[in-house]
Design an enzyme around this catalytic site. Structure first.
Site, PDB file in Angstrom:
ATOM      1  N   HIS A 185      40.428  37.665  45.946  1.00  0.00           N
ATOM      2  CA  HIS A 185      41.195  38.281  47.028  1.00  0.00           C
ATOM      3  C   HIS A 185      41.644  39.709  46.689  1.00  0.00           C
ATOM      4  O   HIS A 185      42.056  40.447  47.581  1.00  0.00           O
ATOM      5  CB  HIS A 185      42.398  37.401  47.405  1.00  0.00           C
ATOM      6  N   ASP A 195      38.574  31.593  43.878  1.00  0.00           N
ATOM      7  CA  ASP A 195      39.271  32.883  43.882  1.00  0.00           C
ATOM      8  C   ASP A 195      39.059  33.653  42.571  1.00  0.00           C
ATOM      9  O   ASP A 195      39.994  34.204  41.983  1.00  0.00           O
ATOM     10  CB  ASP A 195      40.766  32.686  44.128  1.00  0.00           C
ATOM     11  N   SER A 216      48.268  39.861  40.642  1.00  0.00           N
ATOM     12  CA  SER A 216      47.095  39.016  40.895  1.00  0.00           C
ATOM     13  C   SER A 216      45.898  39.500  40.086  1.00  0.00           C
ATOM     14  O   SER A 216      45.587  40.687  40.065  1.00  0.00           O
ATOM     15  CB  SER A 216      46.748  39.035  42.386  1.00  0.00           C
TER      16      SER A 216
END
Length: 446
Positions: A180, A210, A289
């Site tokens: 993402h 992911d 992230s």
């Protein structure tokens, strides 16, 4: 004290005034006096005295000579002591100024040579500082650029649409991050720890887990791979450390503990569940992230991927994909540029719809004839000629393992490989059937 000793010595060395002055030596005395006294201070004061001395050599009056001698003696004392006092005062002031100057100079020079002792840290603090210093060179900053067309000039511009973190996987320039973080990018930039920036190319990605792998053409001496650990033996309560670039800030360290294991979250891209996720209370914010989660030895145990927070900021509940899952995905992406994950080739209804029917399992909505399930003969949901809904097969188990919902089905398939033959038990109408199915990869991954 030094100035006082100088003044004392000066006054104690002052000669006693002469008691008599003979007429024959009056002129000689006046001449010598004019040379010895400091005329530069007030030469006009000596003029009448010197004149009197010269005239006294022709005077016969003894009293006048005595008076003259007394006057000369008195003047000599006044002038000499006046001069001595001024000299002593000057010496005293100079001594004070010199002493203060030396004192200040000594302090400054001394402080210049004083070496401050290093800050005293506890052993656990030193370990944390060392961990951050050793692993920071492995963490990178990723900028996601998107192409935008200017409404007035119609020029195509690249503007940042997001950012995140990543880490160096090997000396060949492979960078691991979340999918993402790079989703929707027309161009990607990777900034290393020394602030050098390189263009990055996408090697491959796995939307279901992911995970994405990039590659940069950077010199090998600038690439420091992160130590890879193991996540199978993690324990709740052990310390963990997260390094990343939250909110676009430079390398930031947050600490915490493992607050839960074997959690499950859904992939932001496909909704497919990600199992065995690590839960931690180490602060994970936007920008973290894709960054590494480390254990106390500095080894990678997970990728920081999500937080549980309505506001989007850290709320003390963060999630990391375990490194054991990541390692297998990265190896396939580096070798093949894709992940050959097996599928049944079906589309199934939301879990709430099946619950309303009063049964447990996965309701098959569609099973394309070209897919594994279609080839094996699984029936999809459809409508008859009158528009009435005819339910398809409801999958209740795979290889003897009960299936209650879609997450259970995904969890079972994650343990299988492409080409495996599995036995799917379905509820068809009012009876159950067992159907063998050979698993295949996704069509877009062949």
């Amino acid at each position: 004290m030094a100035a006082y000793s100088l003044i004392s010595t000066h006054f104690s060395a002052t000669p006693s005034p002469p008691t008599t002055v003979s007429r024959s030596r009056a002129s000689e005395f006046s001449h010598s006096l004019s040379k010895s006294l400091p005329l530069h201070r007030n030469p006009n004061r000596l003029a009448p005295i010197l004149s009197a001395l010269r005239n006294s050599s022709h005077s016969d009056s003894l009293s006048s000579g005595c008076d003259l001698r007394y006057g000369v003696h008195k003047f000599f004392l006044e002038e000499y002591f006046f001069s001595s006092a001024l000299d002593s005062l000057f010496v005293f002031c100079a001594s004070v100024v010199l002493s203060v100057g030396i004192f200040i100079a000594d302090v400054d020079s001394a402080s210049a040579f004083v070496v401050n002792s290093p800050r005293k840290l506890q052993s656990d603090e030193l370990a944390t500082v060392r961990l951050f210093q050793e692993n920071t060179p492995s963490v990178v900053y990723i900028t996601n650029l998107a192409s935008r067309q200017d409404a007035f000039t119609l020029d195509v511009l690249e503007v940042p649409q997001g950012s995140g973190s990543g880490f160096v996987w090997d000396k060949y320039g492979h960078i691991v991050t979340n999918y993402h973080v790079i989703h929707g990018a027309s161009d990607l930039k990777v900034t290393l720890a020394d602030q050098t920036t390189y263009d990055a190319k996408v090697v491959g990605f796995d939307q279901d887990k992911d995970v994405a792998v990039l590659r940069v053409d950077a010199p090998k001496d600038k690439l420091r791979p992160i130590p890879v650990g193991v996540s199978a033996d993690l324990l709740v309560g052990q310390k963990v450390y997260a390094i990343g670039n939250p909110f676009g800030l430079d390398h930031t360290l947050t600490t915490g503990v493992i607050s839960g294991l074997r959690r499950e979250i859904s992939s932001a891209a496909t909704g497919r569940p990600i199992q065995d996720v690590i839960q931690t209370d180490a602060a994970i914010n936007p920008g973290n992230s894709g960054g590494p989660l480390l254990d106390s030895s500095g080894s990678l145990i997970g990728i920081n991927t999500a937080i549980y927070s309505p506001s989007g900021a850290s709320s003390g509940v963060g999630f990391s994909i375990p490194v054991d899952t990541v390692s297998g995905i990265v190896d396939q992406l580096v070798k093949f540029g894709k992940v050959t994950r097996p599928i049944l080739g079906i589309k199934f209804a939301p879990d709430q719809s099946v619950e309303q029917l009063g049964v447990s399992g996965v309701l098959v909505l569609d099973a394309p004839a070209s897919g594994p399930a279609g080839k094996a003969g699984l029936l999809p949901t459809k409508r008859d000629a009158y528009g009435r809904l005819i339910l398809g097969d409801i999958i209740t188990s795979v290889n003897g393992t009960k299936v209650n919902n879609g997450s259970d089905l995904y969890r079972i398939l994650d343990q299988c490989k492409v080409g495996d033959k599995v036995t799917v038990e379905v509820l068809r109408g009012d009876h159950k059937e067992k159907i063998p199915v050979i698993l295949e990869p996704k069509p877009d991954e062949t």
